[in-house]
Write a protein that holds these residues in place. Structure first.
Motif, PDB file in Angstrom:
ATOM      1  N   THR A 176     -54.842  93.431  72.420  1.00  0.00           N
ATOM      2  CA  THR A 176     -54.367  93.909  73.709  1.00  0.00           C
ATOM      3  C   THR A 176     -54.801  92.962  74.815  1.00  0.00           C
ATOM      4  O   THR A 176     -55.996  92.681  74.961  1.00  0.00           O
ATOM      5  CB  THR A 176     -54.927  95.316  74.009  1.00  0.00           C
ATOM      6  OG1 THR A 176     -54.594  96.199  72.939  1.00  0.00           O
ATOM      7  CG2 THR A 176     -54.352  95.858  75.305  1.00  0.00           C
ATOM      8  N   GLY A 177     -53.830  92.448  75.582  1.00  0.00           N
ATOM      9  CA  GLY A 177     -54.150  91.542  76.663  1.00  0.00           C
ATOM     10  C   GLY A 177     -52.972  91.329  77.579  1.00  0.00           C
ATOM     11  O   GLY A 177     -51.992  92.081  77.536  1.00  0.00           O
ATOM     12  N   THR A 178     -53.036  90.250  78.398  1.00  0.00           N
ATOM     13  CA  THR A 178     -52.005  90.008  79.406  1.00  0.00           C
ATOM     14  C   THR A 178     -51.192  88.748  79.120  1.00  0.00           C
ATOM     15  O   THR A 178     -49.963  88.792  79.103  1.00  0.00           O
ATOM     16  CB  THR A 178     -52.649  89.882  80.802  1.00  0.00           C
ATOM     17  OG1 THR A 178     -53.429  91.056  81.065  1.00  0.00           O
ATOM     18  CG2 THR A 178     -51.585  89.749  81.885  1.00  0.00           C
ATOM     19  N   TYR A 179     -51.854  87.628  78.873  1.00  0.00           N
ATOM     20  CA  TYR A 179     -51.162  86.361  78.669  1.00  0.00           C
ATOM     21  C   TYR A 179     -51.535  85.735  77.332  1.00  0.00           C
ATOM     22  O   TYR A 179     -52.687  85.806  76.905  1.00  0.00           O
ATOM     23  CB  TYR A 179     -51.516  85.367  79.790  1.00  0.00           C
ATOM     24  CG  TYR A 179     -51.198  85.853  81.174  1.00  0.00           C
ATOM     25  CD1 TYR A 179     -49.890  85.845  81.648  1.00  0.00           C
ATOM     26  CD2 TYR A 179     -52.207  86.313  82.011  1.00  0.00           C
ATOM     27  CE1 TYR A 179     -49.597  86.293  82.928  1.00  0.00           C
ATOM     28  CE2 TYR A 179     -51.922  86.761  83.286  1.00  0.00           C
ATOM     29  CZ  TYR A 179     -50.615  86.749  83.744  1.00  0.00           C
ATOM     30  OH  TYR A 179     -50.336  87.197  84.998  1.00  0.00           O
ATOM     31  N   SER A 180     -50.560  85.100  76.685  1.00  0.00           N
ATOM     32  CA  SER A 180     -50.780  84.379  75.427  1.00  0.00           C
ATOM     33  C   SER A 180     -51.512  85.270  74.423  1.00  0.00           C
ATOM     34  O   SER A 180     -52.663  85.014  74.042  1.00  0.00           O
ATOM     35  CB  SER A 180     -51.572  83.091  75.671  1.00  0.00           C
ATOM     36  OG  SER A 180     -50.889  82.241  76.556  1.00  0.00           O
ATOM     37  N   VAL A 181     -50.837  86.309  73.998  1.00  0.00           N
ATOM     38  CA  VAL A 181     -51.402  87.304  73.088  1.00  0.00           C
ATOM     39  C   VAL A 181     -50.676  87.227  71.747  1.00  0.00           C
ATOM     40  O   VAL A 181     -49.451  87.298  71.711  1.00  0.00           O
ATOM     41  CB  VAL A 181     -51.270  88.722  73.680  1.00  0.00           C
ATOM     42  CG1 VAL A 181     -51.888  89.751  72.752  1.00  0.00           C
ATOM     43  CG2 VAL A 181     -51.914  88.784  75.062  1.00  0.00           C
ATOM     44  N   GLY A 182     -51.438  87.068  70.635  1.00  0.00           N
ATOM     45  CA  GLY A 182     -50.815  86.968  69.318  1.00  0.00           C
ATOM     46  C   GLY A 182     -51.546  87.764  68.269  1.00  0.00           C
ATOM     47  O   GLY A 182     -52.783  87.895  68.321  1.00  0.00           O
ATOM     48  N   GLY A 183     -50.807  88.281  67.306  1.00  0.00           N
ATOM     49  CA  GLY A 183     -51.433  89.035  66.227  1.00  0.00           C
ATOM     50  C   GLY A 183     -52.372  88.187  65.394  1.00  0.00           C
ATOM     51  O   GLY A 183     -53.387  88.677  64.887  1.00  0.00           O
ATOM     52  N   LEU A 184     -52.057  86.886  65.272  1.00  0.00           N
ATOM     53  CA  LEU A 184     -52.903  85.966  64.505  1.00  0.00           C
ATOM     54  C   LEU A 184     -53.612  84.976  65.424  1.00  0.00           C
ATOM     55  O   LEU A 184     -54.828  84.864  65.402  1.00  0.00           O
ATOM     56  CB  LEU A 184     -52.077  85.210  63.466  1.00  0.00           C
ATOM     57  CG  LEU A 184     -52.897  84.404  62.448  1.00  0.00           C
ATOM     58  CD1 LEU A 184     -53.561  85.347  61.441  1.00  0.00           C
ATOM     59  CD2 LEU A 184     -52.023  83.393  61.720  1.00  0.00           C
ATOM     60  N   VAL A 185     -52.841  84.240  66.238  1.00  0.00           N
ATOM     61  CA  VAL A 185     -53.376  83.244  67.169  1.00  0.00           C
ATOM     62  C   VAL A 185     -52.793  83.500  68.552  1.00  0.00           C
ATOM     63  O   VAL A 185     -51.575  83.684  68.692  1.00  0.00           O
ATOM     64  CB  VAL A 185     -53.036  81.815  66.714  1.00  0.00           C
ATOM     65  CG1 VAL A 185     -53.526  80.789  67.728  1.00  0.00           C
ATOM     66  CG2 VAL A 185     -53.632  81.526  65.340  1.00  0.00           C
ATOM     67  N   GLY A 186     -53.649  83.487  69.558  1.00  0.00           N
ATOM     68  CA  GLY A 186     -53.163  83.715  70.910  1.00  0.00           C
ATOM     69  C   GLY A 186     -52.400  82.536  71.470  1.00  0.00           C
ATOM     70  O   GLY A 186     -51.262  82.669  71.918  1.00  0.00           O
ATOM     71  N   TYR A 187     -53.005  81.349  71.444  1.00  0.00           N
ATOM     72  CA  TYR A 187     -52.376  80.153  71.989  1.00  0.00           C
ATOM     73  C   TYR A 187     -52.734  78.968  71.116  1.00  0.00           C
ATOM     74  O   TYR A 187     -53.909  78.639  70.952  1.00  0.00           O
ATOM     75  CB  TYR A 187     -52.850  79.922  73.427  1.00  0.00           C
ATOM     76  CG  TYR A 187     -52.233  78.716  74.109  1.00  0.00           C
ATOM     77  CD1 TYR A 187     -50.879  78.426  73.967  1.00  0.00           C
ATOM     78  CD2 TYR A 187     -53.006  77.887  74.907  1.00  0.00           C
ATOM     79  CE1 TYR A 187     -50.314  77.332  74.602  1.00  0.00           C
ATOM     80  CE2 TYR A 187     -52.454  76.786  75.553  1.00  0.00           C
ATOM     81  CZ  TYR A 187     -51.101  76.516  75.405  1.00  0.00           C
ATOM     82  OH  TYR A 187     -50.541  75.434  76.025  1.00  0.00           O
ATOM     83  N   ASN A 188     -51.707  78.307  70.562  1.00  0.00           N
ATOM     84  CA  ASN A 188     -51.905  77.150  69.701  1.00  0.00           C
ATOM     85  C   ASN A 188     -51.280  75.931  70.359  1.00  0.00           C
ATOM     86  O   ASN A 188     -50.065  75.864  70.507  1.00  0.00           O
ATOM     87  CB  ASN A 188     -51.261  77.392  68.334  1.00  0.00           C
ATOM     88  CG  ASN A 188     -51.423  76.209  67.390  1.00  0.00           C
ATOM     89  OD1 ASN A 188     -52.238  75.327  67.628  1.00  0.00           O
ATOM     90  ND2 ASN A 188     -50.651  76.189  66.321  1.00  0.00           N
ATOM     91  N   PHE A 189     -52.107  74.968  70.773  1.00  0.00           N
ATOM     92  CA  PHE A 189     -51.546  73.802  71.463  1.00  0.00           C
ATOM     93  C   PHE A 189     -51.765  72.509  70.687  1.00  0.00           C
ATOM     94  O   PHE A 189     -51.678  71.426  71.243  1.00  0.00           O
ATOM     95  CB  PHE A 189     -52.132  73.673  72.880  1.00  0.00           C
ATOM     96  CG  PHE A 189     -53.561  73.239  72.959  1.00  0.00           C
ATOM     97  CD1 PHE A 189     -53.886  71.908  73.158  1.00  0.00           C
ATOM     98  CD2 PHE A 189     -54.584  74.168  72.833  1.00  0.00           C
ATOM     99  CE1 PHE A 189     -55.211  71.504  73.238  1.00  0.00           C
ATOM    100  CE2 PHE A 189     -55.906  73.771  72.922  1.00  0.00           C
ATOM    101  CZ  PHE A 189     -56.215  72.442  73.121  1.00  0.00           C
ATOM    102  N   GLY A 190     -52.020  72.593  69.398  1.00  0.00           N
ATOM    103  CA  GLY A 190     -52.162  71.353  68.627  1.00  0.00           C
ATOM    104  C   GLY A 190     -52.702  71.565  67.237  1.00  0.00           C
ATOM    105  O   GLY A 190     -52.880  70.614  66.475  1.00  0.00           O
TER     106      GLY A 190
END
Length: 199
Positions: A176-190
């Motif tokens: 549970t959150g506001t930005y860049s929320v994922g069931g496995l990874v929230g934010y993947n940039f590389g």
């Protein structure tokens, strides 16, 4: 110290500090090992705070666990606050609360985490994960089941991925959150995620 060894040991009392705060060991130095150990007390600190170890510089942590609640500000983990070494066959079950880089097992990982899991609820602000808050390292054969709550970069397994890898892992906790929320990874940039899933 470098090359130090801690084996078959445990700690049950609450621990409070500022930097590099662990339920059993504050800092594992270069080449140090922590094997067959556990900690059950609550751990509270500010930076690099872990249920078992605050900072693992380049050591090896094997067959260990932590069950106490962990509270901190930056780099907060249920087992290890910051990991630059190796963590194998370990787990953490305590609730973890922090602000930045907060994980159910490891707050910030630049090393290797293998055959590990975390079950505690994780609450934070930015870069919050059920297993790892911020991952630049290698995570293999791991899982997380705790609920994750925060603001930005939130994942059931990893909150934020840099250039690291995640392989054969899963997460089942609600996120549970506001930005860049994922069931496995929230934010993947590389990073690279392989053969992994969330439920």
């Amino acid at each position: 110290s470098a090359g130090g060894t801690v084996t078959n040991c445990y700690a049950t009392g609450a621990v409070t500090g500022d930097y590099y705060v662990g339920g059993l060991v504050g800092v594992v130095g270069y080449g140090g090992t922590v094997t067959n150990c556990y900690a059950t007390g609550a751990v509270t600190g500010d930076n690099s705070v872990g249920g078992l170890v605050g900072l693992n510089i380049s050591g090896t942590i094997t067959n260990c666990y932590a069950t106490g609640a962990v509270t901190g500000n930056v780099f907060v983990g249920g087992l290890v606050g910051v990991n630059y070494g190796t963590v194998t066959n370990c787990y953490a079950t305590g609730a973890v609360t922090g602000d930045v880089d907060v994980g159910g097992l490891v707050g910030y990982n630049y090393g290797t985490v293998t055959n590990c899991y975390a079950t505690g609820a994780v609450t934070g602000g930015i870069c919050v994960g059920g297993l790892v808050g911020y991952n630049y390292g290698t995570v293999t054969n791991c899982y997380a089941t705790g609920a994750v709550t925060g603001s930005d970069n939130l994942g059931g397994l990893v909150g934020r991925m840099g250039s690291g890898t995640v392989t054969n892992c899963y997460a089942t906790g609600a996120v549970t959150g506001t930005y860049s929320v994922g069931g496995l990874v929230g934010y993947n940039f590389g990073g690279t995620v392989t053969a992994s899933y969330y439920d």
